[in-house]
Write a protein that holds these residues in place. Structure first.
Motif, PDB file in Angstrom:
ATOM      1  N   ARG B 134       0.835  -1.210   0.000  1.00  0.00           N
ATOM      2  CA  ARG B 134       0.000   0.000   0.000  1.00  0.00           C
ATOM      3  C   ARG B 134       0.867   1.257   0.000  1.00  0.00           C
ATOM      4  O   ARG B 134       0.605   2.207  -0.735  1.00  0.00           O
ATOM      5  N   LYS B 135       1.920   1.233   0.796  1.00  0.00           N
ATOM      6  CA  LYS B 135       2.779   2.422   0.926  1.00  0.00           C
ATOM      7  C   LYS B 135       3.620   2.676  -0.322  1.00  0.00           C
ATOM      8  O   LYS B 135       4.096   3.783  -0.535  1.00  0.00           O
ATOM      9  N   ALA B 136       3.816   1.655  -1.128  1.00  0.00           N
ATOM     10  CA  ALA B 136       4.692   1.810  -2.304  1.00  0.00           C
ATOM     11  C   ALA B 136       3.952   2.363  -3.522  1.00  0.00           C
ATOM     12  O   ALA B 136       4.574   2.797  -4.489  1.00  0.00           O
ATOM     13  N   ILE B 137       2.618   2.341  -3.457  1.00  0.00           N
ATOM     14  CA  ILE B 137       1.834   2.767  -4.629  1.00  0.00           C
ATOM     15  C   ILE B 137       1.888   4.283  -4.811  1.00  0.00           C
ATOM     16  O   ILE B 137       1.790   5.032  -3.850  1.00  0.00           O
ATOM     17  N   THR B 138       2.078   4.694  -6.068  1.00  0.00           N
ATOM     18  CA  THR B 138       2.030   6.132  -6.383  1.00  0.00           C
ATOM     19  C   THR B 138       0.974   6.346  -7.471  1.00  0.00           C
ATOM     20  O   THR B 138       0.420   5.379  -7.998  1.00  0.00           O
ATOM     21  N   LYS B 139       0.740   7.581  -7.828  1.00  0.00           N
ATOM     22  CA  LYS B 139      -0.221   7.900  -8.902  1.00  0.00           C
ATOM     23  C   LYS B 139       0.254   7.351 -10.243  1.00  0.00           C
ATOM     24  O   LYS B 139      -0.525   7.214 -11.170  1.00  0.00           O
ATOM     25  N   GLU B 140       1.551   7.112 -10.312  1.00  0.00           N
ATOM     26  CA  GLU B 140       2.166   6.657 -11.566  1.00  0.00           C
ATOM     27  C   GLU B 140       2.164   5.139 -11.716  1.00  0.00           C
ATOM     28  O   GLU B 140       2.548   4.618 -12.755  1.00  0.00           O
ATOM     29  N   THR B 141       1.776   4.406 -10.648  1.00  0.00           N
ATOM     30  CA  THR B 141       1.899   2.944 -10.675  1.00  0.00           C
ATOM     31  C   THR B 141       0.925   2.323 -11.684  1.00  0.00           C
ATOM     32  O   THR B 141      -0.273   2.586 -11.639  1.00  0.00           O
ATOM     33  N   ILE B 142       1.468   1.496 -12.569  1.00  0.00           N
ATOM     34  CA  ILE B 142       0.619   0.852 -13.581  1.00  0.00           C
ATOM     35  C   ILE B 142       0.568  -0.663 -13.419  1.00  0.00           C
ATOM     36  O   ILE B 142      -0.357  -1.309 -13.896  1.00  0.00           O
ATOM     37  N   LEU B 143       1.554  -1.238 -12.743  1.00  0.00           N
ATOM     38  CA  LEU B 143       1.586  -2.702 -12.623  1.00  0.00           C
ATOM     39  C   LEU B 143       2.274  -3.122 -11.325  1.00  0.00           C
ATOM     40  O   LEU B 143       3.290  -2.550 -10.939  1.00  0.00           O
ATOM     41  N   ILE B 144       1.679  -4.144 -10.692  1.00  0.00           N
ATOM     42  CA  ILE B 144       2.280  -4.748  -9.496  1.00  0.00           C
ATOM     43  C   ILE B 144       2.481  -6.223  -9.810  1.00  0.00           C
ATOM     44  O   ILE B 144       1.574  -6.871 -10.343  1.00  0.00           O
ATOM     45  N   SER B 145       3.666  -6.748  -9.495  1.00  0.00           N
ATOM     46  CA  SER B 145       3.901  -8.177  -9.704  1.00  0.00           C
ATOM     47  C   SER B 145       4.487  -8.790  -8.436  1.00  0.00           C
ATOM     48  O   SER B 145       5.578  -8.420  -8.003  1.00  0.00           O
ATOM     49  N   VAL B 146       3.735  -9.705  -7.842  1.00  0.00           N
ATOM     50  CA  VAL B 146       4.200 -10.442  -6.661  1.00  0.00           C
ATOM     51  C   VAL B 146       3.938 -11.913  -6.928  1.00  0.00           C
ATOM     52  O   VAL B 146       2.836 -12.297  -7.335  1.00  0.00           O
ATOM     53  N   MET B 147       4.951 -12.735  -6.706  1.00  0.00           N
ATOM     54  CA  MET B 147       4.816 -14.163  -7.037  1.00  0.00           C
ATOM     55  C   MET B 147       3.837 -14.876  -6.114  1.00  0.00           C
ATOM     56  O   MET B 147       3.653 -14.482  -4.959  1.00  0.00           O
ATOM     57  N   HIS B 148       3.220 -15.940  -6.618  1.00  0.00           N
ATOM     58  CA  HIS B 148       2.261 -16.677  -5.798  1.00  0.00           C
ATOM     59  C   HIS B 148       2.993 -17.486  -4.730  1.00  0.00           C
ATOM     60  O   HIS B 148       2.600 -17.486  -3.570  1.00  0.00           O
ATOM     61  N   ALA B 149       4.051 -18.162  -5.126  1.00  0.00           N
ATOM     62  CA  ALA B 149       4.841 -18.911  -4.152  1.00  0.00           C
ATOM     63  C   ALA B 149       6.298 -18.833  -4.577  1.00  0.00           C
ATOM     64  O   ALA B 149       6.598 -18.754  -5.769  1.00  0.00           O
ATOM     65  N   ASN B 150       7.181 -18.856  -3.592  1.00  0.00           N
ATOM     66  CA  ASN B 150       8.608 -18.735  -3.871  1.00  0.00           C
ATOM     67  C   ASN B 150       9.272 -20.113  -3.851  1.00  0.00           C
ATOM     68  O   ASN B 150       9.086 -20.887  -2.906  1.00  0.00           O
ATOM     69  N   GLY B 151      10.063 -20.389  -4.876  1.00  0.00           N
ATOM     70  CA  GLY B 151      10.686 -21.701  -5.005  1.00  0.00           C
ATOM     71  C   GLY B 151      11.846 -21.939  -4.063  1.00  0.00           C
ATOM     72  O   GLY B 151      12.220 -23.082  -3.808  1.00  0.00           O
ATOM     73  N   GLU B 152      12.413 -20.881  -3.543  1.00  0.00           N
ATOM     74  CA  GLU B 152      13.593 -21.020  -2.712  1.00  0.00           C
ATOM     75  C   GLU B 152      13.251 -21.283  -1.241  1.00  0.00           C
ATOM     76  O   GLU B 152      13.956 -22.025  -0.557  1.00  0.00           O
ATOM     77  N   VAL B 153      12.170 -20.648  -0.772  1.00  0.00           N
ATOM     78  CA  VAL B 153      11.790 -20.830   0.637  1.00  0.00           C
ATOM     79  C   VAL B 153      10.379 -21.385   0.791  1.00  0.00           C
ATOM     80  O   VAL B 153       9.936 -21.635   1.908  1.00  0.00           O
TER      81      VAL B 153
END
Lengths: 95, 397
Positions: B134-153
């Protein structure tokens, strides 16, 4: 010849819209051909495209297939192109 | 020598049923899906059938599935394609520090092209907290990408909560579901995502087949132009056998998901409780919100690569984290982002189970592993007190 056909229009109300912005040749022609099959005679197809080639090809396709090219509307970074279906026949003559 | 393959997050063997389904498309069914004669239309039908099956695995509409050559291509396509198609709306992207390099590097390349990118830090379990996003979003933000699950941990991210924040603000949301899709339930509607990446070999399909799901009505700039394949969004004659294989693998993954899930979870739980008996060993990732077959640890006073080699000598195939970690002998950026000290992150080891593993595989690891740790600690320069005894607290607490 092409410029003569590029009539600018406003406020045309389409029955179906096909968004092919960012797509290039020959997606504009394939999309028109496919979408027109879904329309009834008299209905209007709206094509959203930023592909320059469409300005020439879509009017030419209409002429070849006996459909009406209504005109275009500029939507800042793409065009809205309007085509009215006039017959059920396909470009290759098949019903 | 006994063999135990415990690196299913790297890749999986091809399911025999999948292989059978692919075979005709290597031989007599060689047609080009664009050809109008029967040979071509049969290939086209096979692709559309596969599309329907892949769509069904993630509860999407078939026309939302674009086949690609890999998960990496689909991730590149999502990031670059959405950024370039929407740059007039804004030039800011948000990705997490947990991402695979096929997200991080396209993000870096977009930075060179004038986009701004925010890299979200995870908590100690690898979770991206909704407030951080939430804190990282700006008026300029067009795309957010967060993985569903991480393969390393193995951590599973709270995608539903994260995508809801994006939706409120009218920002597109992509998730890389390469290691989760086909292994745990993935439903694009439930997750609330606009784009999602999958890879066939992560669920017993062939290598060379991936897909990007794109919600209807979203514009994306193609990576590859010059053909009408995939609706003009991904040119190139289709890899028909691989796509057919991906479809069949998706169908089987849906059918066998509960069974596979229960099987690998049982083995994983056994391994975790066994390995945790060893001193100065820490579980990485979230203890509950993790992939069912995934067990990852940091072993204090030991360097991960030496463990891999000694285990491989005993027939146990495992990984030590990401490729750059293992090839360049450096601490994993993901583990460091989670706040794990570099000295401890060196001792990373990842066991991932698959449907072919047995109870005996877990027993065999539990028999061999403590001996390997003991032997390596005897010769380790870190074991003489150089290591930070407090290091593990960041994970343990």
């Amino acid at each position: 010849m092409v410029v003569e056909k590029l009539k600018f229009v406003e406020g045309v109300r389409p029955d179906v819209t096909a968004d092919i912005v960012l797509m290039m040749c020959p997606m504009h022609l394939l999309t028109v051909e496919q979408k027109m099959k879904e329309l009834k005679v008299g209905e209007v197809l709206e094509i959203l495209t930023d592909y320059d080639g469409a300005l020439e090809d879509i009017p030419a396709w209409c002429e070849k297939t006996g459909n009406e090219f209504i005109g275009i509307e500029d939507a800042s970074n793409f065009f809205r192109m309007y085509v009215r279906k006039l017959s059920e026949s396909h470009p290759d003559g098949k019903e | 020598m006994r063999k135990a393959y415990l690196d299913h997050v790297a890749t999986n063997p091809l399911n025999p049923e999948v292989f059978e389904a692919m075979l005709p498309y290597f031989k007599e069914e060689f047609g080009n899906p664009l050809s109008i004669y029967d040979l071509g239309t049969r290939a086209k039908t096979a692709i559309e059938d596969a599309r329907q099956k892949v769509a069904s695995l993630i509860n999407a509409r078939p026309n939302g599935i674009i086949f690609t050559s890999s998960g990496a291509e689909a991730n590149n396509f999502a990031l670059r394609g959405i950024a370039l198609a929407n740059q007039e709306k804004g030039k800011h992207l948000i990705v997490s520090k947990m991402e695979h390099h096929s997200i991080l590097n396209p993000a870096r390349s977009l930075e060179r092209m004038g986009f701004a990118v925010t890299y979200l830090p995870p908590d100690k379990y690898g979770i991206i907290e909704p407030d951080v996003l939430r804190k990282a979003i700006t008026k300029e933000t067009i795309l957010i990408s967060v993985m569903h699950a991480n393969g390393e941990v193995g951590t599973i991210e709270p995608i539903k909560e994260l995508s809801a924040i994006a939706r409120e603000r009218g920002i597109l949301f992509h998730t890389d579901a390469v290691v989760s899709a086909g292994n745990i339930p993935v439903d694009v509607k439930q997750l609330g995502v606009d784009l999602l990446t999958l890879s066939a070999h992560q669920f017993y399909g062939p290598k060379g087949a991936g897909a990007l799901y794109i919600r209807e009505g979203i514009r994306i700039m193609p990576l590859i132009y010059g053909g009408i394949q995939e609706g003009g969004r991904r040119a190139g004659t289709e890899n028909v056998p691989a796509i057919v294989g991906m479809g069949r693998a998706a169908e089987i993954a849906k059918r066998d998901m509960d069974k596979r899930y229960a099987h690998v979870k049982l083995l994983r739980d056994k391994l975790i409780s066994g390995i945790m008996q060893t001193e100065n060993v820490y579980l990485t990732g979230h203890p509950e919100k993790r992939l069912p077959g995934h067990a990852s640890f940091c072993i204090e006073f030991i360097e991960g690569e030496s463990m891999l080699l000694m285990l491989a000598m005993q027939g146990i195939d495992v990984a030590s984290g990401s490729a750059c970690t293992s090839k360049a002998l450096k601490a994993s950026p993901v583990l460091l982002a989670m706040g794990i000290p570099a000295s401890l992150a060196q001792g990373s080891i990842v066991f991932t189970f698959g449907e072919g593993n047995t109870d005996e595989d877990a027993d065999y690891v539990l028999q061999v592993f403590p001996q390997v740790v003991k032997r390596l600690r005897e010769i380790s320069p870190y074991s003489q007190g150089l290591g930070d005894k407090e290091a593990g607290k960041c994970i343990r607490n």
